[in-house]
Structure formats: C-alpha cells, structure tokens
Design an enzyme around this catalytic site. Structure first.
Site, PDB file in Angstrom:
ATOM      1  N   ARG A   1       1.073  -1.326  -0.204  1.00 50.38           N
ATOM      2  CA  ARG A   1       0.081  -0.093   0.168  1.00 50.38           C
ATOM      3  C   ARG A   1       0.859   1.338  -0.083  1.00 50.38           C
ATOM      4  NH1 ARG A   1      -2.406  -3.818   2.454  1.00 50.38           N
ATOM      5  NH2 ARG A   1      -1.324  -3.323   4.543  1.00 50.38           N
TER       6      ARG A   1
ATOM      7  N   GLU B   1       8.043 -11.420  15.641  1.00 53.42           N
ATOM      8  CA  GLU B   1       7.826 -12.187  16.700  1.00 53.42           C
ATOM      9  C   GLU B   1       8.087 -13.514  16.498  1.00 53.42           C
ATOM     10  OE1 GLU B   1       4.116 -10.808  18.218  1.00 53.42           O
ATOM     11  OE2 GLU B   1       4.373 -12.116  19.910  1.00 53.42           O
TER      12      GLU B   1
END
Ligand code: AMP
Length: 172
Positions: free
Chosen positions: A61, A98
């Site tokens: 985007r 993560e």
C-alpha cells in the site's frame, strides 16, 4: 478535509489477515479524491524545506501513496519489495519478527551516496518494516531525510525504532 474527517473514513476490519489483528482499511480514502488529496497535501507540506532526491515506497500500500506523491513532487519513485519480486540485482535486508523473520529488497543500482530519500508507507505499526527500509536505504548508500505514514498506531510504539524524523497524518 481535516485529519479527523479523513480518519472517520478508515474502516477497522477485525481478525484480518489473521486472528488478533485489527486491519486498518484505507480503501475508502483512495475512493474519495478530496480525502486522498488532503493526505497528499499533508505529505507535500512535510517535505517543505527538505532536499529530497527520491521517494522510497514500501510494498504494497506504500506503493499507492508513494507513486502519487512522487508524481506530484516530480521525484523519482523507488520500490522496496518482498524477496524475489524485483527483476534485477538487489540488495536485501532481513529483520526479526515475533515469529521468524522477514526480508525486504531494493534494486542495487536504485540509489547512490548522493541521494537523500523520503520513505513512505500506509501504516506505522511495530516499526519493523520502516526500520528495515531505513537500513536498506543506508546499505544502498543513501541518506534517509524523513519517513511519512498515513496512519500511526501509537500503542505499538513503532516510532521508537525509527532513526530519521517522521510524520504521520492520522494517529490511533
Ligand atoms: P510494522 O512493521 O509492524 O510497523 O508493520 C507495518 C507494515 O504492516 C505496513 O506495511 C502496513 O501496511 C502493515 N500493517 C501493520 N499493521 C497493520 C494494520 N493494523 N492495518 C493495516 N496494515 C498494517
């Protein structure tokens, strides 16, 4: 249009693309030329006084916002993409997530040590993507003047990972 009015157009999509994520859908802004122009005006003002040679846009985007800004500012547009997408020789930068890791790439001849770039993306969340893009631009030899975001998710504190100054139009 004020940032508050533009903010009211953004739609929250729960559990997209995976459970636990509240996805910020910016397509209503793209569908509203007055709102979209307000975002561009903000970005243009943020560049005032800076000597910028390139707009560096982050997949995907970020490409939409970056392409619009590059044309309006009559600056070259440089793409930072996921691995294997850019057709010529690339420089890459890997960073930890993560769970696991991610990599971003830029064409190795896209930037030089003469260049002073502005990085643009739609959302600043944890800051990992933007930080990696800063590193990639530096690896390519360029100086990062500023980062621009349409949306900043304050509680994820992504700003703490950024080295160059930044601006965000809307904060949540
Ligand atoms: P981060 O590296 O955590 O700062 O994530 C930033 C990148 O992930 C940007 O390229 C965004 O397009 C995307 N992103 C992260 N969180 C969201 C969200 N809540 N809604 C939409 N896009 C997001």
């Amino acid at each position: 249009m004020t940032p508050e009015t533009v903010k009211s157009l953004i739609k929250d999509v729960k559990d997209f693309p995976q459970e636990g994520i509240v996805f910020k859908d910016i397509t209503p802004i793209l569908e509203n030329p007055v709102a979209y122009r307000s975002v561009m005006n903000f970005f243009i003002n943020c560049l005032e006084g800076l000597k910028v040679t390139h707009i560096v846009a982050i997949e995907s985007r970020g490409f939409i916002l970056g392409a619009s800004l590059a044309v309006l500012k009559e600056l070259p547009l440089t793409l930072v993409r996921k691995p294997g997408k850019l057709p010529r020789k690339t420089i890459s930068y890997s960073y930890d997530l993560e769970y696991g890791s991610d990599t971003l790439e830029i064409h190795s001849d896209a930037l030089t040590s003469e260049d002073r770039v502005v990085i643009i993306d739609d959302v600043l969340a944890t800051g990992g993507t933007a930080h990696a893009t800063e590193e990639l631009c530096r690896k390519a030899g360029a100086q990062v003047e500023k980062l621009l975001f349409l949306i900043e998710l304050n509680e994820l504190k992504g700003a703490s990972k950024l080295q160059a100054p930044y601006n965000s139009f809307i904060q949540f």
